[in-house]
Design an enzyme around this catalytic site. Structure first.
Site, short mmCIF file in Angstrom:
data_model
loop_
_atom_site.label_atom_id
_atom_site.label_comp_id
_atom_site.label_asym_id
_atom_site.label_seq_id
_atom_site.Cartn_x
_atom_site.Cartn_y
_atom_site.Cartn_z
N HIS A 63 -1.53 -12.61 10.48
CA HIS A 63 -1.15 -11.21 10.29
C HIS A 63 -0.88 -10.57 11.66
CE1 HIS A 63 -0.87 -7.16 9.06
NE2 HIS A 63 -2.02 -6.79 9.58
N CYS A 111 -3.21 -4.66 4.26
CA CYS A 111 -2.09 -5.51 4.68
C CYS A 111 -2.06 -6.87 4.01
CB CYS A 111 -2.11 -5.69 6.19
SG CYS A 111 -1.82 -4.16 7.09
N GLU A 132 0.84 -1.19 0.00
CA GLU A 132 0.00 0.00 0.00
C GLU A 132 0.87 1.24 0.00
OE1 GLU A 132 -2.17 -0.73 3.88
OE2 GLU A 132 -1.45 1.31 4.15
#
Lengths: 130, 348
Positions: B234, B112, B80
């Site tokens: 994550h 993400c 990003e």
């Protein structure tokens, strides 16, 4: 300042360290040349520069030209790579006061310069401590 | 069987401690350290961005795979923080590793999980037989607004995976994806910093999508938490991966080898992919590894890998992830960090 076209022409060297090795005497030209400066031959084979080496000499820039002001003080040096080729490059990720001749360095891919906030970003090689 | 044939990590050397950020904003460092389980984060040098870190991680992946880069048929960069709004990061990466010109490339963005998206596509192209090798990179120089909670975690790093059918180091047994429209975190065009929904980023976002994705892939593959040697979730902060692991029935020891966030921060698109590289650094042949990414907006990709005997042969051809995380660090102060991250407004 370089132009996008000039930077684009230098991509094989700036991105991939592509050199030329004289087919007759083995001299390595970086960047490649048409005629070998050692023996005058015109035949070359491909050679990719070694990725590591040692610092031969360096200087610390404290009064930098405008595009590099934010980076001062910074070091520019000559490294002797493990294949014997001598390469001039900025030495980064290292306190200039901690630099030593003979120190091991390796090549990393970095931003070299950019045309302000809106222009082209130029990428290439720099040296970092190993 | 198709799988990962090479992997590589890149973590920049600069670090800033939670205390250093907290003292500028009058925040309570111990409560951040305890609440988010964060100690410090990786900061890119001013001459580093998503492209430069992608190149370094991809070069490490190529060293492990030992293949001719001209046989790579697809290159994907998930981030990003692509340096350009219009001009592909993937083209510069493909050029730098000499995969050009017969290569398909695209830049991906999904908060993400852009890195795992690339892995999903690269693996699928290899499985379909459309390309011999495919490269996927997750990389970010994450943005966190000054003073925002994100500033304590938004970090930099990259992980690269080469997929192929010959000599995999980790066979891909299963994939699964779980996506809904959930506005927990976003950044509009021309904005420097993202905005987020505070606590809304928890239950309806991170936890719902990760549990949905992990339960989906376990059902699809007929596996249960105890079957896996390791799991990587994550890592937006230190706490979330352990909490979601507990919800799903995983133990701490399955999570810890790939849990880098306390010293690394959240590398966004690089987060769970970097956790996978650290896990492959220590995994043994036969181990089953589950990776579950998360991207706000929101979705989660999951993968089941089975490590092969080839891992022993290739893992020390490039620097290990924890060696990069723990070695050769350069601690910087907030002022230097603000300069490096261009948070200081200068004269035009």
């Amino acid at each position: 300042m370089q132009s996008p076209a000039r930077s684009w022409r230098e991509i094989p060297q700036r991105y991939r360290l592509e050199a030329a090795k004289c087919a007759r005497c083995g001299f390595i030209c970086f960047p490649p040349r048409l005629i070998c400066p050692e023996c005058g031959a015109r035949e070359f084979g491909p050679h990719k520069l070694a990725e590591s080496g040692k610092v031969l000499t360096y200087t610390v820039i404290r009064v930098a030209p405008q595009p590099f002001c934010d980076q001062s003080p910074y070091a520019v040096g000559i490294a002797e790579l493990d294949d014997g080729v001598r390469l001039t490059a900025q030495i980064v990720d290292c306190d200039p006061a901690a630099l030593k001749v003979g120190m091991r360095v390796r090549i990393e891919f970095r931003k070299v310069s950019e045309e302000g906030e809106a222009g082209v970003i130029y990428y290439g090689y720099k040296l970092v401590p190993e | 069987m198709a799988g990962i044939i090479g992997y590589g990590a890149y973590i920049p050397r600069n670090r800033i401690k939670v205390e250093e950020i907290a003292k500028v904003w009058g925040a309570d460092a111990p409560s951040y350290k305890k609440g988010l389980m964060l100690e410090e984060k990786a900061v890119p040098s001013p001459d580093q961005d998503t492209i430069t870190m992608s190149v370094e991680s991809a070069r490490n992946a190529l060293k492990r795979a030992g293949i001719d880069p001209r046989e790579i048929g697809a290159v994907y960069v998930g981030s990003e923080s692509h340096p350009y709004a219009v001009k592909p990061s993937g083209a510069t990466l493909a050029e730098a590793i000499n995969a050009v010109p017969a290569v398909h490339t695209a830049d991906l963005e999904f908060a993400c999980k852009a890195g795992s998206e690339g892995m999903f596509i690269a693996l699928s192209l290899v499985q379909a037989g459309a390309v011999k090798y495919a490269l996927a990179v997750g990389a970010d120089t994450s943005q966190g607004a000054p003073g925002d909670a994100l500033e304590y975690s938004a970090a930099a790093g990259a992980a690269a995976f080469l997929f192929g059918k010959e000599k995999p180091i980790a066979e891909a047994l299963e994939t699964f994806s779980f996506t809904t429209d959930t506005p927990d975190f976003w950044r509009r065009e021309y904005m420097h910093y993202p905005q987020h929904g505070g606590r809304f980023t928890g239950d309806p976002a991170y936890f719902k999508h990760i549990t949905g994705s992990a339960e989906g892939i376990m059902k699809k593959s007929g596996l249960k938490p105890a079957d896996f040697a390791y799991v990587i979730f994550h890592q937006p902060n230190g706490k979330f991966p352990f909490r979601v692991g507990e919800m799903l029935g995983f133990e701490k020891k399955q999570i810890e080898p790939g849990w880098l966030v306390n010293k690394l921060g959240n590398t966004y698109s690089g987060s769970s992919p970097l956790g996978l590289t650290a896990t492959l650094d220590i995994a043994a042949p036969g181990d089953l590894v589950l990776m579950v990414s998360y991207g706000s907006g929101a979705g989660s990709d999951s993968f089941v890998f089975r490590v092969t005997e080839r891992i022993e042969e290739v893992r020390d051809r490039a620097p290990r992830t924890r060696a990069q995380l723990d070695g050769n660090k350069n601690y910087i102060e907030y002022g230097v960090y603000a300069k490096y991250r261009r948070k200081i407004r200068k004269a035009e």
